[in-house]
Write an enzyme that holds these catalytic residues in place. Structure first.
Site, PDB file in Angstrom:
ATOM      1  N   SER A 113      -6.183   7.922   1.934  1.00  0.00           N
ATOM      2  CA  SER A 113      -6.096   6.716   1.115  1.00  0.00           C
ATOM      3  C   SER A 113      -6.529   6.933  -0.333  1.00  0.00           C
ATOM      4  O   SER A 113      -5.976   7.760  -1.031  1.00  0.00           O
ATOM      5  CB  SER A 113      -6.912   5.617   1.777  1.00  0.00           C
ATOM      6  OG  SER A 113      -6.708   4.414   1.108  1.00  0.00           O
ATOM      7  N   HIS A 114      -7.576   6.220  -0.752  1.00  0.00           N
ATOM      8  CA  HIS A 114      -8.015   6.253  -2.151  1.00  0.00           C
ATOM      9  C   HIS A 114      -8.953   7.431  -2.424  1.00  0.00           C
ATOM     10  O   HIS A 114      -9.383   7.611  -3.554  1.00  0.00           O
ATOM     11  CB  HIS A 114      -8.754   4.950  -2.467  1.00  0.00           C
ATOM     12  CG  HIS A 114      -9.886   4.719  -1.509  1.00  0.00           C
ATOM     13  ND1 HIS A 114      -9.663   4.357  -0.200  1.00  0.00           N
ATOM     14  CD2 HIS A 114     -11.204   4.855  -1.649  1.00  0.00           C
ATOM     15  CE1 HIS A 114     -10.817   4.259   0.415  1.00  0.00           C
ATOM     16  NE2 HIS A 114     -11.776   4.563  -0.426  1.00  0.00           N
ATOM     17  N   ASP A 277      -3.015   2.659  -4.807  1.00  0.00           N
ATOM     18  CA  ASP A 277      -3.868   3.803  -4.474  1.00  0.00           C
ATOM     19  C   ASP A 277      -3.063   4.974  -3.898  1.00  0.00           C
ATOM     20  O   ASP A 277      -1.827   4.972  -3.927  1.00  0.00           O
ATOM     21  CB  ASP A 277      -4.971   3.373  -3.493  1.00  0.00           C
ATOM     22  CG  ASP A 277      -4.411   3.025  -2.127  1.00  0.00           C
ATOM     23  OD1 ASP A 277      -3.234   2.603  -2.050  1.00  0.00           O
ATOM     24  OD2 ASP A 277      -5.135   3.182  -1.119  1.00  0.00           O
ATOM     25  N   ASP A 279      -2.182   6.026  -0.904  1.00  0.00           N
ATOM     26  CA  ASP A 279      -1.145   5.802   0.112  1.00  0.00           C
ATOM     27  C   ASP A 279      -0.427   4.470  -0.046  1.00  0.00           C
ATOM     28  O   ASP A 279       0.354   4.081   0.830  1.00  0.00           O
ATOM     29  CB  ASP A 279      -1.733   5.934   1.522  1.00  0.00           C
ATOM     30  CG  ASP A 279      -2.806   4.910   1.803  1.00  0.00           C
ATOM     31  OD1 ASP A 279      -3.484   4.468   0.851  1.00  0.00           O
ATOM     32  OD2 ASP A 279      -2.994   4.535   2.977  1.00  0.00           O
ATOM     33  N   ASP A 281      -1.434   1.231  -0.131  1.00  0.00           N
ATOM     34  CA  ASP A 281      -1.755  -0.042   0.529  1.00  0.00           C
ATOM     35  C   ASP A 281      -2.713  -0.914  -0.276  1.00  0.00           C
ATOM     36  O   ASP A 281      -2.860  -2.092  -0.006  1.00  0.00           O
ATOM     37  CB  ASP A 281      -2.265   0.173   1.965  1.00  0.00           C
ATOM     38  CG  ASP A 281      -3.452   1.102   2.050  1.00  0.00           C
ATOM     39  OD1 ASP A 281      -3.947   1.564   1.007  1.00  0.00           O
ATOM     40  OD2 ASP A 281      -3.901   1.376   3.196  1.00  0.00           O
ATOM     41  N   ARG A 282      -3.370  -0.333  -1.286  1.00  0.00           N
ATOM     42  CA  ARG A 282      -4.277  -1.155  -2.097  1.00  0.00           C
ATOM     43  C   ARG A 282      -3.598  -1.605  -3.386  1.00  0.00           C
ATOM     44  O   ARG A 282      -2.628  -0.984  -3.820  1.00  0.00           O
ATOM     45  CB  ARG A 282      -5.522  -0.345  -2.479  1.00  0.00           C
ATOM     46  CG  ARG A 282      -6.349   0.061  -1.287  1.00  0.00           C
ATOM     47  CD  ARG A 282      -7.640   0.696  -1.757  1.00  0.00           C
ATOM     48  NE  ARG A 282      -8.473   1.021  -0.595  1.00  0.00           N
ATOM     49  CZ  ARG A 282      -9.784   1.118  -0.623  1.00  0.00           C
ATOM     50  NH1 ARG A 282     -10.428   0.933  -1.750  1.00  0.00           N
ATOM     51  NH2 ARG A 282     -10.457   1.403   0.472  1.00  0.00           N
ATOM     52  N   THR A 344     -14.915  -5.592   8.250  1.00  0.00           N
ATOM     53  CA  THR A 344     -14.165  -4.735   7.329  1.00  0.00           C
ATOM     54  C   THR A 344     -13.251  -3.810   8.124  1.00  0.00           C
ATOM     55  O   THR A 344     -13.680  -3.206   9.110  1.00  0.00           O
ATOM     56  CB  THR A 344     -15.151  -3.906   6.488  1.00  0.00           C
ATOM     57  OG1 THR A 344     -15.901  -4.813   5.678  1.00  0.00           O
ATOM     58  CG2 THR A 344     -14.430  -2.908   5.602  1.00  0.00           C
ATOM     59  N   SER A 365     -11.932  -4.878  -0.912  1.00  0.00           N
ATOM     60  CA  SER A 365     -11.658  -3.484  -1.246  1.00  0.00           C
ATOM     61  C   SER A 365     -10.224  -3.286  -1.732  1.00  0.00           C
ATOM     62  O   SER A 365      -9.627  -2.240  -1.494  1.00  0.00           O
ATOM     63  CB  SER A 365     -11.931  -2.601  -0.030  1.00  0.00           C
ATOM     64  OG  SER A 365     -11.145  -3.034   1.065  1.00  0.00           O
ATOM     65  N   LYS A 376      -2.164  -3.558   4.872  1.00  0.00           N
ATOM     66  CA  LYS A 376      -2.209  -4.139   3.543  1.00  0.00           C
ATOM     67  C   LYS A 376      -1.127  -3.449   2.709  1.00  0.00           C
ATOM     68  O   LYS A 376      -0.694  -2.353   3.056  1.00  0.00           O
ATOM     69  CB  LYS A 376      -3.588  -4.004   2.925  1.00  0.00           C
ATOM     70  CG  LYS A 376      -4.177  -2.607   2.894  1.00  0.00           C
ATOM     71  CD  LYS A 376      -5.641  -2.702   2.496  1.00  0.00           C
ATOM     72  CE  LYS A 376      -6.263  -1.346   2.242  1.00  0.00           C
ATOM     73  NZ  LYS A 376      -6.766  -0.704   3.465  1.00  0.00           N
TER      74      LYS A 376
HETATM   75  C1  G16 Z   1      -9.853   1.173   4.562  1.00  0.00           C
HETATM   76  C2  G16 Z   1      -9.553   0.029   5.487  1.00  0.00           C
HETATM   77  C3  G16 Z   1      -9.918  -1.272   4.805  1.00  0.00           C
HETATM   78  C4  G16 Z   1     -11.359  -1.242   4.368  1.00  0.00           C
HETATM   79  C5  G16 Z   1     -11.581  -0.052   3.463  1.00  0.00           C
HETATM   80  C6  G16 Z   1     -13.033   0.147   3.043  1.00  0.00           C
HETATM   81  O1  G16 Z   1      -9.015   1.109   3.452  1.00  0.00           O
HETATM   82  O2  G16 Z   1      -8.196  -0.001   5.829  1.00  0.00           O
HETATM   83  O3  G16 Z   1      -9.666  -2.296   5.704  1.00  0.00           O
HETATM   84  O4  G16 Z   1     -11.682  -2.414   3.679  1.00  0.00           O
HETATM   85  O5  G16 Z   1     -11.191   1.124   4.136  1.00  0.00           O
HETATM   86  O6  G16 Z   1     -13.795   0.475   4.130  1.00  0.00           O
HETATM   87  P1  G16 Z   1     -15.275   0.992   3.972  1.00  0.00           P
HETATM   88  O7  G16 Z   1     -15.994  -0.097   3.226  1.00  0.00           O
HETATM   89  O8  G16 Z   1     -15.735   1.166   5.382  1.00  0.00           O
HETATM   90  O9  G16 Z   1     -15.255   2.256   3.166  1.00  0.00           O
HETATM   91  P2  G16 Z   1      -8.155   2.349   2.989  1.00  0.00           P
HETATM   92  O10 G16 Z   1      -7.362   1.854   1.818  1.00  0.00           O
HETATM   93  O11 G16 Z   1      -9.180   3.383   2.614  1.00  0.00           O
HETATM   94  O12 G16 Z   1      -7.334   2.743   4.171  1.00  0.00           O
END
Ligand code: G16
Length: 543
Positions: A113-114, A277, A279, A281-282, A344, A365, A376
Site C-alpha cells: 500500500s502506502h 497511494d 496501490d 485505494d487511498r 480500523t 487514514s 476503498k
Molecule cells: C490499511 C487498511 C485500512 C486502515 C489502514 C491503517 O490501509 O486497509 O483500513 O485504516 O491500513 O491501518 P493501521 O492504522 O493499522 O496502520 P492500506 O491503505 O494500508 O491498505
C-alpha cells in the site's frame, strides 16, 4: 509442463495484519518465504483446485517476480483460471471490481500500500475473498494457522513469459487471461458518475492536479481524467509507476504529498487537487491552499453524494472506523440514516456493505469508498468529488466552509510515533488501559472526561466480536482522544494518537488545526505519558 512438490518448514511471523502480510522486501525475497505464504493462502481458503482468482499488484520492486511465482504455484495447485493485469499491474480497487464482475473465488494483491517500495522498502501480499473485499479475520486466522504447520508447497518448474501482453496462455490445465488493467475499472466508473457533467466542467476551464505519486493510479488517472474526461494534458503528475515510487513515500497526506501541497498553495493553483497511494485505494483531496481532511471529505461526500447518478436515491447508511472523526455522524443524523462505527481495517465494512446496511464508508487514514466494490477506492473518491463540484457549482473550499457553518466543525489530527520499540509501545497501552476504569468524571488539562473505554466491535451482521481496537477518552465538550497501535508497519511499533475537537455552529471554524487541538494534545500527554514511555518529545508524522 512439470510440477514439483517442495519440502518446507513453517516460517515465523507470517500472521496477516490490518491489511494482509507486510514485511521488508528482503524478507519476502528469502527462499521459500512467498511460496510458503501463497500455499497457505490456497490451503487456508479450502484449496485452489478448480478455482478462479484475480492476481495483480502495484508494480513495486519484486512485483513481477512474485506474480511469476504465484502463477507457477496456481498451475501446480490445479487452479482453473487466473485473471492477471498486463505487466502484473492492477490497483487494489480494480482487483476488487474484477473479482465481483467475473465472480471469481477471490484474488491475490501484491502491495504494501502506502509503505515505501524498492529493494530496501516494503512488500506485501493480501488475499481478497469472493465478495471482493479483504479476507475477514476468520479467513486470515485460517491462513495463519496453516503457516504454523506447513510441510510442503507445489510449484511449476517453468516461468511464465506471457504477462506482458494482453491475451491468453495456459500452464498445464490453468488458463491465464492477461487483461488491460484499466478497462473494466473505467467502465464501472462510467456507470456510477455523470461523465458528461465532469467533461463539461473541464471544457469550461476547470483545472485540477492529480498526483499519482509514481504509483499504480498513474495509468488509470491518465486514461480516465485526461483521455476520457478531457482534463488538460499534464493534469496528472508523477503518472508513470516506478518500482520504488521514484524514491518517494506513496502515502497521500500533506507530509508525503508535498509536491501537490506546493502546487495547490501557489498563487496560480488549480481549482482542485488530489493524490492517491501505492496501490490506489487511498485518496487525498485539496482545494486552493486547503487540505480537506479525510474525515471532512467523508462527511461532505455523504452530504452531497445524491448529485451523482449512482447515489441519487436515499443512502442505506454510512460507516466509519472508530478513530475517524464524528463529522459524518452529524450528516447521517440529518439524513436520518444509520451510522456504523467499526474497528480500523476496511475488512470490517464488508459485512455491512454485503448486507445492504451501508452505502458509503470511510476512514481517517485517507480511505473512502462505497458499495460499488469491497475496497476503498482513491480514484472513485476523486470522481465523486468532481461530479459533486460539476453539479453543485461551488468551489470546494466554499462548499466545506458552508458545511461547517451548517453542521459545526470537527477539528481533527493524527499524530504518529513511528518505529518505537514494541515493548515500550505495549507498556504504554497497558498502562493507559489500566487507568481507564478510574478516568470517567475526572479532569485532564481542564477538560472533564465523560467516558473512557477500550473499543470492542460486535458485528451486527454475523455477531462476531473484535476486542482491543483502541483506547478512547471522550470529554464532556465533545472532544475525543483515541490511541491505538498500527497494524500495517513493518518495523517496531507505530503509536497512533487521534485527536478531535468539536466547535459547534456559530463558533470559530477557521483556527489553525494544531492550535485548536492543543488542549487535547496536552491531555494525551498527561493521560498516556507518551514522552515517558517512548522517549520522544514530539510525533514523527502529523497529519
Ligand atoms: C490499511 C487498511 C485500512 C486502515 C489502514 C491503517 O490501509 O486497509 O483500513 O485504516 O491500513 O491501518 P493501521 O492504522 O493499522 O496502520 P492500506 O491503505 O494500508 O491498505
Amino acid at each position: 509442463m512439470s510440477f514439483k512438490t517442495v519440502q518446507t518448514k513453517p516460517i515465523e511471523g507470517q500472521k496477516p495484519g490490518t491489511s494482509g502480510l507486510r514485511k521488508k522486501t528482503a524478507v519476502f525475497r528469502q527462499p521459500g518465504y512467498l511460496e510458503n505464504f501463497v500455499q497457505c493462502v490456497f490451503d487456508g481458503t479450502g484449496g485452489a483446485q478448480g478455482k478462479t482468482y484475480v492476481v495483480g499488484g502495484d508494480g513495486r520492486f519484486f512485483n513481477a517476480e512474485a506474480i511469476g511465482i504465484i502463477i507457477r504455484m496456481a498451475a501446480a495447485n490445479g487452479v482453473a483460471r487466473l485473471i492477471v493485469g498486463q505487466d502484473g499491474i492492477l490497483s487494489t480497487p480494480a482487483v476488487s471490481n474484477l473479482i465481483r464482475k467475473f465472480k471469481t473465488d477471490g484474488g491475490i494483491i501484491l502491495s504494501a500500500s502506502h509503505n515505501p517500495g524498492g529493494e530496501t522498502g516494503d512488500f506485501g501480499v493480501k488475499f481478497n475473498a469472493a465478495n471482493g473485499g479483504p479476507a475477514p479475520e476468520k479467513l486470515t486466522d485460517a491462513i495463519y494457522a496453516k503457516t504454523l504447520d506447513i510441510i510442503e508447497y507445489r510449484i511449476a518448474d517453468e516461468t511464465p513469459t506471457g504477462i506482458n501482453q494482453i491475451g491468453r496462455f495456459t500452464m498445464g490445465d490453468t488458463r491465464i487471461d492477461v487483461i488491460d488493467p484499466v478497462e473494466d475499472y473505467e467502465t464501472l466508473m462510467q456507470e456510477l458518475f455523470d461523465f458528461d457533467a465532469i467533461s463539461a466542467l473541464f471544457s469550461g476551464g476547470f483545472r485540477m492536479c492529480f498526483d499519482a505519486m509514481h504509483a499504480v493510479t498513474g495509468p488509470y488517472a491518465k486514461r480516465i481524467l485526461e483521455d476520457t474526461l478531457g482534463a488538460p494534458a499534464g493534469s496528472v503528475i508523477n503518472a508513470v509507476p516506478s518500482p520504488d515510487f521514484g524514491g518517494g513515500h506513496p502515502d497521500p497526506n500533506p507530509v508525503w504529498a508535498s509536491e501537490l501541497v506546493a502546487i495547490m498553495g501557489a498563487s496560480d493553483a488549480p481549482d482542485f487537487g488530489a493524490a492517491s497511494d501505492g496501490d490506489g485505494d487511498r485518496n487525498m483531496i485539496m482545494g486552493k491552499g486547503a487540505f480537506v481532511s479525510p474525515s471532512d471529505s467523508l462527511a461532505l461526500l455523504t452530504a452531497y453524494a445524491h448529485l451523482a447518478p449512482a447515489y441519487s436515491g436515499k443512502l442505506a447508511g454510512v460507516a466509519r472506523s472508530m478513530p475517524t472523526s464524528q463529522a459524518v455522524d452529524l450528516v447521517a443524523e440529518r439524513l436520518a440514516i444509520p451510522c456504523f462505527e467499526t474497528p480500523t481495517g476496511w475488512k470490517f465494512f464488508g459485512n455491512l456493505l454485503d448486507a445492504g446496511k451501508a452505502t458509503l464508508c470511510g476512514e481517517e487514514s485517507a480511505g473512502t469508498g462505497s458499495n460499488h466494490i469491497r475496497e476503498k477506492d482513491g480514484l472513485w473518491a476523486v470522481l465523486l468529488w468532481l461530479n459533486i463540484l460539476a453539479r453543485d457549482g461551488r468551489d470546494i473550499v466554499q462548499l466545506r466552509q458552508d458545511h461547517w457553518r451548517s453542521f459545526g466543525r470537527n477539528y481533527y489530527s493524527r499524530h504518529d510515533y513511528e518505529e518505537i520499540p514494541a515493548d515500550a509501545a505495549n507498556a504504554l497501552m497497558t498502562a493507559f488501559r489500566d487507568k481507564l476504569p478510574a478516568l470517567t468524571g475526572t479532569s485532564a488539562n481542564g477538560m472533564q472526561v465523560s467516558k473512557a473505554d477500550e473499543f470492542a466491535y460486535l458485528d451486527p451482521v454475523d455477531q462476531s466480536l473484535t476486542e482491543q481496537q483502541g483506547v478512547r477518552v471522550q470529554f464532556t465538550d465533545g472532544s475525543r482522544l483515541v490511541l491505538r497501535l498500527s497494524g500495517t508497519g513493518t518495523q517496531g511499533a507505530t503509536l497512533r494518537v487521534y485527536l478531535e475537537r468539536f466547535v459547534a455552529r456559530g463558533g470559530d471554524h477557521n483556527l489553525d488545526v494544531q492550535e485548536a487541538l492543543a488542549p487535547i494534545i496536552q491531555a494525551a500527554e498527561t493521560l498516556a505519558q507518551i514522552t515517558k514511555f517512548t522517549g520522544r518529545s514530539s510525533a514523527d508524522v502529523i497529519t
